[in-house]
Design a protein around this motif. Sequence first.
Motif, PDB file in Angstrom:
ATOM      1  N   ARG A   1     -43.004  65.488 -40.878  1.00 59.65           N
ATOM      2  CA  ARG A   1     -41.727  65.355 -40.704  1.00 59.65           C
ATOM      3  C   ARG A   1     -41.129  64.088 -40.746  1.00 59.65           C
ATOM      4  NH1 ARG A   1     -42.392  70.621 -39.973  1.00 59.65           N
ATOM      5  NH2 ARG A   1     -40.666  71.946 -39.705  1.00 59.65           N
TER       6      ARG A   1
ATOM      7  N   ALA B   1     -38.645  62.698 -44.028  1.00 57.56           N
ATOM      8  CA  ALA B   1     -37.164  62.326 -43.588  1.00 57.56           C
ATOM      9  C   ALA B   1     -36.956  60.880 -44.295  1.00 57.56           C
ATOM     10  CB  ALA B   1     -36.909  62.413 -42.206  1.00 57.56           C
TER      11      ALA B   1
ATOM     12  N   ARG C   1     -41.833  70.676 -34.166  1.00 60.71           N
ATOM     13  CA  ARG C   1     -40.843  71.125 -35.124  1.00 60.71           C
ATOM     14  C   ARG C   1     -39.712  71.120 -34.527  1.00 60.71           C
ATOM     15  NH1 ARG C   1     -44.851  74.345 -36.914  1.00 60.71           N
ATOM     16  NH2 ARG C   1     -44.098  76.113 -35.709  1.00 60.71           N
ATOM     17  N   ASP C   2     -39.396  71.802 -33.648  1.00 60.38           N
ATOM     18  CA  ASP C   2     -38.164  72.107 -32.929  1.00 60.38           C
ATOM     19  C   ASP C   2     -37.222  71.016 -32.458  1.00 60.38           C
ATOM     20  OD1 ASP C   2     -38.592  74.793 -33.331  1.00 60.38           O
ATOM     21  OD2 ASP C   2     -39.004  75.150 -31.256  1.00 60.38           O
TER      22      ASP C   2
ATOM     23  N   TRP D   1     -37.984  67.727 -33.537  1.00 64.49           N
ATOM     24  CA  TRP D   1     -37.725  67.078 -34.617  1.00 64.49           C
ATOM     25  C   TRP D   1     -36.715  67.459 -35.520  1.00 64.49           C
ATOM     26  CZ3 TRP D   1     -38.499  62.442 -36.104  1.00 64.49           C
ATOM     27  CH2 TRP D   1     -38.103  61.927 -37.506  1.00 64.49           C
ATOM     28  N   ASP D   2     -36.618  68.737 -35.924  1.00 61.25           N
ATOM     29  CA  ASP D   2     -35.715  69.349 -36.861  1.00 61.25           C
ATOM     30  C   ASP D   2     -34.378  69.705 -36.236  1.00 61.25           C
ATOM     31  OD1 ASP D   2     -37.817  69.716 -38.488  1.00 61.25           O
ATOM     32  OD2 ASP D   2     -37.885  72.061 -38.250  1.00 61.25           O
ATOM     33  N   GLU D   3     -34.255  70.059 -34.822  1.00 59.11           N
ATOM     34  CA  GLU D   3     -32.937  70.162 -34.280  1.00 59.11           C
ATOM     35  C   GLU D   3     -32.450  68.782 -33.470  1.00 59.11           C
ATOM     36  OE1 GLU D   3     -31.524  73.203 -34.831  1.00 59.11           O
ATOM     37  OE2 GLU D   3     -33.177  74.044 -35.864  1.00 59.11           O
TER      38      GLU D   3
ATOM     39  N   GLU E   1     -34.615  64.360 -35.834  1.00 60.03           N
ATOM     40  CA  GLU E   1     -34.174  64.181 -37.472  1.00 60.03           C
ATOM     41  C   GLU E   1     -32.817  63.767 -37.504  1.00 60.03           C
ATOM     42  OE1 GLU E   1     -34.543  65.971 -41.791  1.00 60.03           O
ATOM     43  OE2 GLU E   1     -34.518  67.264 -40.224  1.00 60.03           O
TER      44      GLU E   1
END
Length: 180
Positions: free
Chosen positions: A38, A42, A146-147, A149-151, A154
């Motif tokens: 990730r 990015a 993931r959560d 980073w993504d939410e 990032e």
Amino acid sequence: MSRIDDSRDFLAVNIAVLTVSDTRDLSDDRSGDTLVQRIEAAGHVVADRRILRDERGDIADQLRAWCADPGIDVVISTGGTGLTGRDITVEAHRDVYEKEIDAFGTVFTIVSMQKIGTSAVQSRATGGVAMGTYLFALPGSPGACRDAWDEILEKQLDYRHRPCNFVEILPRLDEHQRRK
């Protein structure tokens, strides 16, 4: 409202990834792999990556070393944020923090509640600042990485993110040390 401002240029930051585990190595570090993928997708740089056992002093020493490295802007660790006796990553982070980013844990809990319900209360995810470097401690599951980073990360690690982001204040994190 939260948005990307296309009039600003993207600025890549240098990120170190630390997996805290008594059992993992690079061949089976799925959480570390998730973060690396990730971060690179990015447009940021993975400046270093390590795996350390759940030893508070060793973790804190590694965090301090990365904070002292001018080539590292952000450290993200995964693992050791739970409630068991060996989960000491949060304590190691707090040994290093100059300031804690209290809302990071709160926002992570809100994000987690949407995915795993009340099980989110078992995480002690945290964020802070030390020596001009951001530090974040995430749970040791790929889904939690993931959560986070993504939410959260990032967006906050993108200089174009409005109304504000971590990158635009990065040069000022250690200003108290420069005023002598």
